[in-house]
Structures are given as C-alpha cells and as structure tokens.
Scaffold this motif. Structure first.
Motif, mmCIF file in Angstrom:
data_model
loop_
_atom_site.group_PDB
_atom_site.id
_atom_site.type_symbol
_atom_site.label_atom_id
_atom_site.label_comp_id
_atom_site.label_asym_id
_atom_site.label_seq_id
_atom_site.Cartn_x
_atom_site.Cartn_y
_atom_site.Cartn_z
ATOM 1 N N VAL A 165 -0.514 -28.903 -7.506
ATOM 2 C CA VAL A 165 0.151 -29.200 -8.777
ATOM 3 C C VAL A 165 1.659 -29.149 -8.549
ATOM 4 C CG1 VAL A 165 0.472 -28.512 -11.178
ATOM 5 C CG2 VAL A 165 -1.770 -28.268 -10.095
ATOM 6 N N PRO A 181 -3.048 -20.656 -13.933
ATOM 7 C CA PRO A 181 -3.612 -21.944 -14.352
ATOM 8 C C PRO A 181 -3.857 -22.072 -15.843
ATOM 9 C CG PRO A 181 -4.671 -21.209 -12.336
ATOM 10 C CD PRO A 181 -3.790 -20.075 -12.794
ATOM 11 N N TRP A 204 -8.827 -29.626 -14.555
ATOM 12 C CA TRP A 204 -8.342 -29.151 -13.255
ATOM 13 C C TRP A 204 -9.016 -27.825 -12.903
ATOM 14 C CZ3 TRP A 204 -2.323 -30.198 -13.714
ATOM 15 C CH2 TRP A 204 -2.143 -31.574 -13.897
ATOM 16 N N PHE A 206 -9.393 -24.479 -10.359
ATOM 17 C CA PHE A 206 -8.599 -23.625 -9.482
ATOM 18 C C PHE A 206 -9.420 -22.431 -9.008
ATOM 19 C CE2 PHE A 206 -5.651 -25.795 -12.266
ATOM 20 C CZ PHE A 206 -4.589 -26.129 -11.435
ATOM 21 N N ARG A 241 -1.160 -33.293 -10.804
ATOM 22 C CA ARG A 241 -2.075 -32.783 -9.778
ATOM 23 C C ARG A 241 -2.382 -33.943 -8.846
ATOM 24 N NH1 ARG A 241 -8.436 -31.430 -10.381
ATOM 25 N NH2 ARG A 241 -8.329 -33.672 -10.737
ATOM 26 N N TRP A 262 -2.938 -20.532 -5.567
ATOM 27 C CA TRP A 262 -4.265 -20.972 -6.001
ATOM 28 C C TRP A 262 -4.680 -22.204 -5.198
ATOM 29 C CZ3 TRP A 262 -7.286 -18.818 -10.021
ATOM 30 C CH2 TRP A 262 -6.672 -17.790 -10.736
ATOM 31 N N CYS A 264 -6.463 -25.687 -5.353
ATOM 32 C CA CYS A 264 -6.750 -26.690 -6.377
ATOM 33 C C CYS A 264 -7.916 -27.562 -5.897
ATOM 34 C CB CYS A 264 -5.499 -27.527 -6.617
ATOM 35 S SG CYS A 264 -5.512 -28.436 -8.159
#
Length: 318
Positions: A165, A181, A204, A206, A241, A262, A264
């Motif tokens: 991101v 997130p 999205w 995570f 993203r 994180w 993704c």
C-alpha cells in the motif's frame, strides 16, 4: 513403466483435468494413467491430486511436482531436438503477447542478453491482455497476469506479485499515515478493476504474525487502467494497493509505502501461456528459461514478487 512416461502422464492429467482426457491424448487407458500416478505418489511419498467424482485438482505438492515434471519433459524435448540435428541454432521469429508493467521493467531491460545469445532469432512483441488473441494473431507465447484461464493452453507459473500500500507525500500529509489496516476504511483509495479479477479490488487483506485484517476500502477512483491508477496515486488522489516494479517511484520519494510491517495478500500470479506441442519449440523453451532468470535477477529478495521457480518442494506454504 518408464519413469519419464509416468511423469508425462501426471503432467498431462494436470493439464487436461481428468485421467480420461489424459489417457485419450496419450493413446493409453485411464487405468494406466491412474496406476502411473499412484506409483509416483508411493515412490515420492506425496499426494499429487485431490480426487473427487466431479473434478481432479492438484495438491500443493502436485503443483510443484508437475512444474518440475514439465521442466524435465521440456529439457528432454530440447535434447531430442538438438541431437537430431534438426536445428543447430534458434532461428526465425518468436512472437510474444505482452502487457505492462512487468514486461517494461523486468523483461525488456534484460532482453539484450537473450538476443545476444540467439542472434538469428527475431523477437516480435504485441501488447495483449486476452489469451484468445493468441490464436487469432499467431502468438507463440503470452505473459499473462491473473489466474490462468481455462483453455487448451499450457500455463507455466513464473511468479506471484507482492502487493503493498502506497501513498503520495501530499496525500499522507493531508490525511495522515495509517498505523493499522483498519484505518484504511476511513481513507480514500484508488482502486484497480482488472479484467482478470472481474470486479474492483476494493477488499484488502493483511497479515502480521497471527493477526489477520480484511478491510473494505473507500473508492475515490476505480479504473481498469494500471498506468492511470499510478498517476492518480502520484497526484495524491488516495492510497493505492499495487505491485510495484519501478523502484524509481519509491527511491525518489514520489510514493511512500505504508503499513510496511504487514503482509498485503492477494497479489496476482504471472503465467507464461503457450500451446501444447511435443516437442516444445526450442525458441519457447529458451524464452521461458530467460524469463524466469530475469524475474529472479530483478528481485532476488522477493520484495515485489514471489519466484515460482525456486526449490520449494517439501516446504510449508509461504
């Protein structure tokens, strides 16, 4: 039974999606294919296929086995061609169906290596996103982003894109940089709606250790055009993203990655699509090896893509 023949049966069953279709293409009985695969499973102590009455699906070990099996069959095919004296050097034209940005930033910069190695081979590139075009345009091989479509083509997985991101400094200064997130639900985002997904990618996913967060983000802009998506993010429209293959955008500070601690999830795979032929044409086999090497050299630490060509048999899932 000859081991190579057993491997060929397993690979053909994976490509065809059934023992019966594989048997028909190899001019053997379905029971012969079934016995060959059972022998392989016993010898290597793995399960290659999930078998149900409705479908035949590869296990994770099966996917890796068939990938390696294809490499063995391709190399044997290339050896047969070389020793028969049919072709001392690669000649003619290799027609490629390509799309950006992986081709632009990963394949093209290293293409001189391939052309120096095969000076009598001409490369013809056509921008292409639909595998159906391959037949109409006579394309030998297509680099395809997204899950491989159901077709008569062989789909060789080259890598998986790693999502991240990112935001422009102007947007992050105005809206603030997210620390978790869950904060993305209150941020404006630019969303890709790619043909391979069939819907906007506005959910999205995570992970961080044992933590798992799935966020439905706000759409400031939805587009099916990747370059426009990047341009909007650079202009400060919102967070994006995406899998990045142009390091300059990050190195120059035009975009900044957020939530870097994180992982993704959900990045699409990259496949090489080509027709089922035996033997595999040398020009296609050579380009496949080159493409895998180019991908590995571009991102050895797997920051932007996961290399499918790495030795992973026997390891846990990533």
């Amino acid at each position: 039974m000859d081991r190579v023949r057993q491997i060929e049966m397993a690979v053909r069953a994976a490509d065809a999606g059934s023992f019966a279709k594989a048997a028909a293409s190899l001019n053997v009985t379905p029971s012969a294919v079934s016995h060959a695969i059972t022998d392989l499973e016993k010898r290597f102590h793995v399960t290659l296929f999930y078998r149900t009455t409705r479908q035949l699906k590869l296990t994770e070990d099966g996917e890796e086995f068939c990938r390696r099996g294809r490499e063995i069959l391709d190399r044997l095919s290339a050896l047969d061609t070389a020793t028969s004296g049919m072709r001392a050097r690669l000649k003619g034209t290799l027609s490629l169906g390509i799309s950006v940005p992986i081709t632009r930033h990963v394949i093209m910069p290293r293409l001189p290596e391939f052309t120096r190695r095969h000076p009598e081979l001409t490369i013809e590139c056509r921008q292409m996103t639909d595998p159906i075009q391959m037949h109409a345009d006579g394309v030998d091989l297509m680099l395809y982003v997204g899950e491989a479509p159901v077709s008569n083509l062989i789909a060789r997985k080259l890598c998986e894109v790693r999502f991240g991101v990112y935001g422009a400094p102007s947007y992050l200064k105005a809206a603030g940089e997210p620390a978790h997130p869950c904060e993305l639900a209150k941020r404006r985002c630019v969303i890709l709606n790619p043909s391979w997904a069939g819907k906007p990618l506005d959910t999205w996913d995570f992970r961080r250790g044992n933590e798992h967060e799935i966020v439905k983000v706000q759409s400031a802009l939805v587009t099916n055009e990747r370059e426009g998506l990047v341009a909007a993010a650079l202009a400060g429209v919102g967070l994006v993203r995406i899998g990045f293959f142009d390091p300059a955008l990050i190195a120059t500070g035009q975009l900044k990655r957020v939530l870097g601690d994180w992982t993704c999830e959900g990045g699409p795979p990259l496949y090489a699509l080509y027709r089922k032929t035996r033997p595999l044409p040398g020009k296609i086999a050579a380009f496949l090896d080159f493409a895998e090497a180019a991908i590995a050299a571009f991102d050895p630490e797997e920051l932007t893509m996961i290399h499918h060509g790495r030795d992973r048999l026997g390891r846990g899932s990533r």
